[in-house]
Design an enzyme around this catalytic site. Structure first.
Site, short mmCIF file in Angstrom:
data_model
loop_
_atom_site.label_atom_id
_atom_site.label_comp_id
_atom_site.label_asym_id
_atom_site.label_seq_id
_atom_site.Cartn_x
_atom_site.Cartn_y
_atom_site.Cartn_z
CE1 TYR A 192 -21.43 -39.87 30.34
CE2 TYR A 192 -22.04 -39.50 32.35
CZ TYR A 192 -21.65 -39.10 31.25
OH TYR A 192 -21.34 -37.77 30.97
CE LYS A 244 -18.39 -39.07 31.83
NZ LYS A 244 -17.02 -38.61 30.95
N1 LIG Z 1 -23.24 -32.48 28.24
C1 LIG Z 1 -23.05 -32.72 29.34
O1 LIG Z 1 -24.35 -32.35 30.11
C2 LIG Z 1 -22.09 -33.39 30.38
C3 LIG Z 1 -22.04 -33.28 31.60
C4 LIG Z 1 -21.13 -34.13 32.22
C5 LIG Z 1 -20.02 -34.66 31.63
N2 LIG Z 1 -20.17 -34.72 30.29
C6 LIG Z 1 -19.00 -35.24 29.57
O2 LIG Z 1 -18.19 -34.20 28.81
C7 LIG Z 1 -17.73 -34.83 27.68
C8 LIG Z 1 -18.04 -34.05 26.59
O3 LIG Z 1 -19.32 -34.23 26.20
P1 LIG Z 1 -20.42 -33.21 25.41
O4 LIG Z 1 -21.65 -33.02 26.22
O5 LIG Z 1 -19.32 -32.05 24.90
O6 LIG Z 1 -20.66 -34.23 24.22
P2 LIG Z 1 -20.78 -33.87 22.64
O7 LIG Z 1 -21.57 -34.94 22.03
O8 LIG Z 1 -21.09 -32.60 22.36
O9 LIG Z 1 -19.09 -34.20 22.19
C9 LIG Z 1 -18.43 -35.29 22.37
C10 LIG Z 1 -17.39 -35.01 21.12
O10 LIG Z 1 -16.67 -36.61 21.31
C11 LIG Z 1 -16.53 -37.15 20.05
N3 LIG Z 1 -16.29 -38.63 20.39
C12 LIG Z 1 -17.29 -39.47 20.43
N4 LIG Z 1 -16.75 -40.64 20.53
C13 LIG Z 1 -15.54 -40.64 20.41
C14 LIG Z 1 -14.59 -41.50 20.03
N5 LIG Z 1 -14.58 -42.91 20.16
N6 LIG Z 1 -13.22 -40.81 19.60
C15 LIG Z 1 -13.12 -39.74 19.40
N7 LIG Z 1 -13.82 -38.92 19.75
C16 LIG Z 1 -15.09 -39.31 19.96
C17 LIG Z 1 -18.03 -36.88 19.23
O11 LIG Z 1 -17.58 -36.89 17.86
C18 LIG Z 1 -17.93 -35.30 19.53
O12 LIG Z 1 -17.32 -34.56 18.87
C19 LIG Z 1 -17.98 -36.18 27.92
O13 LIG Z 1 -17.09 -37.12 28.25
C20 LIG Z 1 -19.20 -36.00 28.70
O14 LIG Z 1 -19.64 -37.42 29.49
C21 LIG Z 1 -21.18 -33.92 29.51
#
Ligand SMILES: NC(=O)c1ccc[n+]([C@@H]2O[C@H](COP(=O)([O-])OP(=O)(O)OC[C@H]3O[C@@H](n4cnc5c(N)ncnc54)[C@H](O)[C@@H]3O)[C@@H](O)[C@H]2O)c1
Length: 263
Positions: free
Chosen positions: A153, A157
């Site tokens: 991961y 990023k």
């Molecule tokens: N939540 C955090 O703390 C956080 C922090 C930094 C970065 N992020 C990044 O933000 C983004 C969203 O994360 P989140 O926390 O909202 O996650 P989440 O799990 O709530 O949402 C992710 C969505 O992506 C979809 N998904 C997963 N694999 C997929 C694929 N192969 N094709 C299409 N859709 C797919 C899932 O079904 C889900 O709806 C990610 O890139 C994550 O790395 C999250």
């Protein structure tokens, strides 16, 4: 760009940050296209946002470049343009080491998080290049800046930061801006579930930045809305921390001479 009714395409729009962005851009008057693998959740969000004329969803695995290309073309053909794109689809990883991490899980994470972002930005980028307008958002993380024990991961990023810069340079002359957001721990359903099951300590999360707060998905959506608005017309190629001061806080707390004002 965001003053008239536009079209926002959001991968991962069924949950968390992507869902918050879908709701925010819909509130701002845009049509929403959600690409996600979670059919039930994507359908529910799209229905909530007004149904087929206002919000559609397609089952698309972002790691499949052909499927992404076909869905992006379908949206552009149906609604005439794509003004905004948020590449939020992603998967998480549990803490591990580079030496011990499972190679298959490593490759799958890169396929979704990195290749999925490339696939999305490439297909949408072609549409925006042709229409000579648009704004894209990639999802980095505090992992884009600092090493955390997430062996697939964290580097994925970091790579998204460089990808964002390349796209910004390639598309700038076509009036297309590309920026990234680098959130700290965001209180999404996935993180809430980990807190509820005892896997994560909410106090540690809350105290991991200069501000004493939980960062919410809506905080990330607000930053996305700003970066995609004309208010940010001079901003491209950045990876903007939305981190409650985490990146400043962490090295400060580790100062070898001790911090002066805290117990
Ligand atoms: N939540 C955090 O703390 C956080 C922090 C930094 C970065 N992020 C990044 O933000 C983004 C969203 O994360 P989140 O926390 O909202 O996650 P989440 O799990 O709530 O949402 C992710 C969505 O992506 C979809 N998904 C997963 N694999 C997929 C694929 N192969 N094709 C299409 N859709 C797919 C899932 O079904 C889900 O709806 C990610 O890139 C994550 O790395 C999250």
């Amino acid at each position: 760009m965001t003053t008239a009714r536009g079209v926002a395409l959001i991968t991962g729009g069924a949950s968390g940050i992507g869902e918050a962005c879908a709701r925010r851009f819909a509130k701002d008057g845009h049509r929403i296209a959600i690409l996600d693998v979670n059919d039930a959740a994507a359908e529910a969000v799209a229905r909530d946002l007004g149904g087929p004329d206002d919000a559609l969803w397609r089952n698309v695995d972002v790691s499949d470049h052909g499927a992404v290309e076909a869905a992006v073309r379908e949206v552009a053909d149906a609604w005439g343009r794509i003004d905004i794109c948020v590449a939020s689809a992603g998967i998480l990883e549990n803490a591990s080491t580079v030496l011990e991490a499972d190679p298959e899980a490593h490759d799958r994470l890169w396929q979704v998080n990195y290749n999925g972002t490339v696939n999305t930005c490439r297909s949408v980028g072609k549409v925006m290049q042709a229409q000579k307008a648009g704004a894209m958002i990639t999802l980095g993380s505090i992992n884009s800046y600092v090493p955390l024990p997430l062996p697939a991961y964290c580097p994925s990023k970091t790579a998204i930061t460089r990808l964002t810069e390349l796209l910004a340079v390639e598309l700038g002359r076509f009036n297309v801006r590309v920026n990234g957001l680098a959130p700290t721990y965001v209180l999404t359903p996935a993180l809430k579930a980990r807190i509820d099951s005892g896997d994560r300590d909410p106090d540690v999360i809350r105290n991991s930045g200069a501000l004493d707060m939980f960062v919410m998905p809506e905080d990330i959506a607000n930053a996305a809305a700003f970066l995609c608005s004309d208010q940010a017309r001079a901003i491209t190629g950045i990876m903007l921390p939305v981190d409650a001061g985490h990146l400043a806080w962490t090295p400060y707390q580790n100062y070898a001479g001790g911090v002066p004002w805290q117990s």
